[in-house]
Each structure stands twice: as structure tokens, then as C-alpha cells.
Design an enzyme around this catalytic site. Structure first.
Site, mmCIF file in Angstrom:
data_model
loop_
_atom_site.group_PDB
_atom_site.id
_atom_site.type_symbol
_atom_site.label_atom_id
_atom_site.label_comp_id
_atom_site.label_asym_id
_atom_site.label_seq_id
_atom_site.Cartn_x
_atom_site.Cartn_y
_atom_site.Cartn_z
ATOM 1 C CG ASN A 222 -0.214 -0.050 2.507
ATOM 2 O OD1 ASN A 222 0.488 0.883 2.858
ATOM 3 N ND2 ASN A 222 -0.340 -1.161 3.229
ATOM 4 C CG ASP A 290 -7.175 -5.320 5.861
ATOM 5 O OD1 ASP A 290 -6.645 -5.207 6.979
ATOM 6 O OD2 ASP A 290 -7.927 -4.457 5.366
ATOM 7 C CE LYS A 300 10.058 -11.617 -13.060
ATOM 8 N NZ LYS A 300 10.629 -11.362 -14.360
ATOM 9 C CG PHE A 338 -3.361 6.248 12.828
ATOM 10 C CD1 PHE A 338 -2.573 6.060 13.950
ATOM 11 C CD2 PHE A 338 -3.373 7.497 12.207
ATOM 12 C CE1 PHE A 338 -1.799 7.102 14.457
ATOM 13 C CE2 PHE A 338 -2.604 8.542 12.693
ATOM 14 C CZ PHE A 338 -1.819 8.337 13.816
ATOM 15 C CE LYS A 356 -11.855 0.915 9.819
ATOM 16 N NZ LYS A 356 -10.920 1.437 8.827
ATOM 17 C CE LYS A 360 -9.463 -2.481 13.509
ATOM 18 N NZ LYS A 360 -8.335 -2.984 12.732
HETATM 19 N N1 CTP Z 1 -4.683 -2.967 11.762
HETATM 20 C C1 CTP Z 1 -4.114 -4.044 12.397
HETATM 21 N N2 CTP Z 1 -4.077 -5.267 11.804
HETATM 22 C C2 CTP Z 1 -4.607 -5.437 10.581
HETATM 23 C C3 CTP Z 1 -5.225 -4.349 9.924
HETATM 24 C C4 CTP Z 1 -5.229 -3.136 10.527
HETATM 25 O O1 CTP Z 1 -3.641 -3.872 13.531
HETATM 26 N N3 CTP Z 1 -4.549 -6.638 10.021
HETATM 27 C C5 CTP Z 1 -4.710 -1.668 12.455
HETATM 28 C C6 CTP Z 1 -4.071 -0.526 11.705
HETATM 29 O O2 CTP Z 1 -2.719 -0.391 12.037
HETATM 30 C C7 CTP Z 1 -4.875 0.666 12.205
HETATM 31 C C8 CTP Z 1 -6.243 0.090 12.491
HETATM 32 O O3 CTP Z 1 -6.061 -1.335 12.601
HETATM 33 O O4 CTP Z 1 -4.350 1.192 13.400
HETATM 34 C C9 CTP Z 1 -7.274 0.351 11.432
HETATM 35 O O5 CTP Z 1 -6.771 -0.038 10.184
HETATM 36 P P1 CTP Z 1 -7.598 0.207 8.861
HETATM 37 O O6 CTP Z 1 -6.806 -0.255 7.703
HETATM 38 O O7 CTP Z 1 -8.132 1.609 8.862
HETATM 39 O O8 CTP Z 1 -8.879 -0.705 9.085
HETATM 40 P P2 CTP Z 1 -9.130 -2.229 9.027
HETATM 41 O O9 CTP Z 1 -9.286 -2.742 10.409
HETATM 42 O O10 CTP Z 1 -8.097 -2.910 8.178
HETATM 43 O O11 CTP Z 1 -10.558 -2.263 8.331
HETATM 44 P P3 CTP Z 1 -10.949 -1.875 6.812
HETATM 45 O O12 CTP Z 1 -9.751 -2.212 5.957
HETATM 46 O O13 CTP Z 1 -12.118 -2.745 6.550
HETATM 47 O O14 CTP Z 1 -11.277 -0.402 6.792
#
Ligand code: CTP
Length: 424
Positions: A222, A290, A300, A338, A356, A360
Site C-alpha cells: 500500500n 489485510d 518468479k 489509526f 473501529k 477493536k
Molecule cells: N490494523 C491491524 N491489523 C490489521 C489491519 C489493521 O492492527 N490486520 C490496524 C491498523 O494499524 C490501524 C487500524 O487497525 O491502526 C485500522 O486499520 P484500517 O486499515 O483503517 O482498518 P481495518 O481494520 O483494516 O478495516 P478496513 O480495511 O475494513 O477499513
């Protein structure tokens, strides 16, 4: 420090005598104000003797004990002026009725009038029956007061005077005295030791975007550059904290902290969980992938390998690191996340951040719009909303370094007022 202690009419009023002593032990000069109901539980004479000051008891006959006159004394503006001379106003115990009056700004007796007249920090220690405490009206009133900046000293759990068992017991006098004096010392601290308000804290900060291999040369990633996490690490170090930085991006060499470099979400998870027992606060600023490939190729991937024009990659979900951290943290460890959103509408940003925060089970979350050219990934500026269970604070557009300082000021306040994870 001069403290005004307001005592309202509950069975726990007698504990205010012990609180007076605890405050005096910490060097405070205590002046007591009582409601009429409180005077039915404990006599003003008790507090006058303990504090060495006459007790502020009524708008019309302000202090007792004093010579009893049949004509009420005239309204005494002098006694209101005491509200402007104190360093803190504590209301302990605070009944549901007193809390409702304070929330609505009523001033129909001396104590509530003083609460309106003071500009000093207000500390409220509720004590009441568990059902009264849980009643939506009381909860709403407490939220109103909290949002207005009052410090609510959460009641304890145990057997209550009404015979029920549950939350609603006045916090212990030692705890109230500690909370107030610590907060007052911290409030003057920045003047004495600028920017050292995180001394003694150890922060685990994650940064950067994780990379999930597809084959030895390609990955799923990302656009996170790690800049927000690095700004937080830099600001925390300069405010006296120890920092453990777990990063998926290359950390700037000037950061004087322990750096653990990782690539994948699984590596970040294991590094973060390893460090967790050494830290007091976790800030997950990393953009964690995710998903990861179910079976990354060892060689490769060749363009014409399958003969088809499409290439299907099977993905599986990574663990949510924050959820693992929350489950494994020691009591009192603050956990901040975040929320990276592509919603520029503040209401949706706020709603998604709060969703969230709750899902969480975090102490705070910073929701930011990562699609805007002036915030989010790969730029030096950021903006967002810092959401806790009790409040929402807009973080206006600024440099990431400046925003980091704003976030850390909130964290310092959350820690000093002991409001870590009180919702659990
Ligand atoms: N985060 C995490 N572990 C993951 C995904 C995200 O600890 N596998 C944490 C990120 O570091 C951030 C928070 O969860 O502090 C929210 O991440 P975000 O990408 O905004 O949300 P997601 O929980 O991944 O949900 P979505 O992608 O559906 O918005």
C-alpha cells in the site's frame, strides 16, 4: 495547592472527611462546601475542625459554624469569589442529582453556584446506587461534563449502601487525592520541564505499509510511507519517552530509539507482541495489509505460465494485530489505532472511526482521510479526528510532526487522568 472540596448528600459523605485528610497529607489547603443534604449526613463542624476553615454551607448564611442569627446573612459575594482562588474544585461524593445540576448549569445552592463560578479544573467523584449510575440520564450527564473538560473519577464496584452490589461506590479517598494532585502537578509540569511529559513512558509505535510476497520479486503493498509513525516516534522521544519502533518502511537514521524492521503483517504482529510487555502505550500507525497470498511462489511468476490472459491470486486474511494487542496487553496499557479512510465527509469519517474504536476495543483512534491530497499517505501533512469513548477532537491540517505532538498531548492527558480502558 488550594482545593475546594464540595460534599453532596450521599451516605459516602463521611468519606469526604478522609479525603480532606489525604489531600492535606499531600500538602493541600482544603476548604469545604456542603449542600444542605450533605449536612444531614455529616455535620459542618467535622469539616470545619478538619480543614481549619469555616464550611461554606448556604448562599444565604454562607459559613457554619458561626453565631446563629435569626436574620439570614445577606447574599455574600465574597464566598463566591473563593471559586476563583482555588487550584481545583473536587466534588466528592457527587450524587446523581448534583451531577445533573452540574451538567445543566443549575446554580440553586452555594455548591452549584461555586461550580459555575470557578475556572479551576473540576473533578467529580460520583457515588450512588448502581441503577442510578447506569441510568441513561446520569450517563448522558457524565458525558456532557466529560466533554466540557471535567475529570470524572470513576466509581468503584462493591456492596453499596442500598444493599445492592455493583458499580457506584465512591472511589477510595487515596485514589481521588492521588488523581487530583497528579493532574495538578502535570498541569504545571510543562512550564517547568518543557516537552518532557512522557518521561517514564515506553511507546510501541508501528509505521509503514506491510508487504506481502506474491513471488520473490513482487508483493502486495500500500502507499503508506511511514512518515506519520516516524513523526510520532520523533515527537515522543523529544518528550522524554522511550520508543520501540516496529517499521515496514526504512526508518530515518536520526531517530534515537530501538528499531525493529519488518516486511510482512505476520512479522509486524510477532515483533509487536514480543515488545508489548515492555511498553505503556501502543500506537498502531502502520498500514497493515489485510490479506496475503495463500501460497507465494518460490520462483518468479512467468507471464505465460498458465497460458491464460488472466492471473488469479488466492488471498487469505491476516490477523488483526490491534485485536491481538488488546487481548494480550497488561492492564493499564493504552492502545491507540489509526483508521485509514477514503471518506472526506467528516460525519462518515467520524462514524467509521468510532466503529473501529469500538470493534477493536481501543482507547483512542485517529480517523484520517488518506485520499485527500493534503493528508494521509506519502505527504508531509495530515488531518483527522481523534476519537475516544468520551470525546472527539478535530486535528486540523498541519505537518505530521505537529499532528504527532497533538496526539501525544492527548495521550499524556489520558495517562495522567487514569482514564485508560475504564470502559472495559
Ligand atoms: N490494523 C491491524 N491489523 C490489521 C489491519 C489493521 O492492527 N490486520 C490496524 C491498523 O494499524 C490501524 C487500524 O487497525 O491502526 C485500522 O486499520 P484500517 O486499515 O483503517 O482498518 P481495518 O481494520 O483494516 O478495516 P478496513 O480495511 O475494513 O477499513
Amino acid at each position: 495547592m488550594k482545593i475546594l472540596l464540595g460534599v453532596t448528600g450521599g451516605i459516602a459523605a463521611y468519606k469526604a472527611a478522609e479525603l480532606t485528610r489525604e489531600l492535606q497529607r499531600r500538602g493541600c489547603d482544603v476548604q469545604v462546601a456542603m449542600t444542605a443534604a450533605a449536612q444531614r449526613f455529616v455535620t459542618p463542624l467535622t469539616f470545619a475542625s478538619l480543614s481549619g476553615h469555616q464550611v461554606l454551607a448556604s448562599l444565604w448564611q454562607p459559613t457554619v459554624p458561626e453565631t446563629v442569627t435569626h436574620d439570614p446573612a445577606p447574599f455574600d459575594i465574597e464566598h463566591i469569589s473563593i471559586a476563583t482562588q482555588v487550584d481545583a474544585f473536587i466534588i466528592a461524593p457527587a450524587t446523581a442529582d448534583a451531577i445533573a445540576k452540574l451538567a445543566h448549569g443549575l446554580a440553586d445552592d452555594l455548591l452549584t453556584t461555586l461550580a459555575l463560578a470557578t475556572t479551576a479544573p473540576l473533578f467529580i467523584a460520583p457515588a450512588m446506587n448502581v441503577n442510578m449510575l447506569r441510568h441513561p440520564a446520569t450517563q448522558q450527564n457524565l458525558t456532557t461534563l466529560r466533554d466540557r473538560g471535567a475529570h470524572i473519577i470513576e466509581p468503584g464496584t462493591g456492596s453499596l449502601a442500598c444493599g445492592m452490589v455493583g458499580e457506584g461506590r465512591l472511589a477510595e479517598p487515596v485514589q481521588i487525592a492521588d488523581t487530583v494532585t497528579r493532574a495538578l502537578i502535570l498541569a504545571t509540569e510543562p512550564k517547568r520541564r518543557p516537552h518532557q511529559d512522557l518521561n517514564g513512558e515506553t511507546l510501541l509505535i508501528t509505521a509503514g505499509g506491510t508487504r506481502e510476497p506474491i513471488d520473490p520479486v513482487r508483493f502486495l503493498g500500500n502507499r503508506s510511507s511511514g512518515r506519520m509513525g516516524f513523526a510520532l516516534a520523533e515527537a515522543a522521544i523529544s518528550r522524554g519517552a522511550e520508543v520501540i519502533l516496529v517499521t515496514a518502511a526504512t526508518a530515518p537514521s536520526h531517530l534515537k530509539c530501538e528499531v525493529v524492521s519488518v516486511t510482512t503483517a505476520a512479522e509486524m504482529q510477532s515483533a509487536a507482541l514480543d515488545a508489548l510487555h515492555r511498553v505503556t502505550t501502543v500506537i498502531m500507525a502502520a498500514a497493515v495489509s489485510d490479506y496475503r497470498a495463500v501460497a507465494p511462489a518460490e520462483q518468479k511468476h512467468k507471464k505465460n505460465e498458465t497460458g491464460a490472459e488472466t492471473f488469479v491470486l488466492e488471498l487469505t486474511q491476516n490477523d488483526d494485530i490491534l485485536k491481538q494487542i488488546v487481548a494480550a496487553r497488561r492492564p493499564g496499557t493504552l492502545v491507540i489505532g489509526f483508521a485509514a479512510e477514503t471518506e472526506s465527509n467528516p460525519a462518515s469519517l467520524r462514524a467509521e472511526g468510532r466503529r473501529k474504536l469500538i470493534a477493536k476495543n481501543l482507547d483512542a483512534i485517529i480517523a484520517n482521510d488518506v485520499s485527500s491530497p493534503d493528508s494521509g499517505f506519502e505527504v508531509d501533512r495530515n488531518a483527522g479526528i481523534l476519537i475516544t469513548h468520551a470525546s472527539e477532537t478535530v486535528l486540523p491540517s498541519s505537518t505530521k510532526r505537529h499532528m504527532a505532538d497533538r496526539i501525544l498531548s492527548h495521550i499524556a492527558a489520558l495517562r495522567s487522568f487514569n482514564i485508560v480502558s475504564s470502559h472495559k
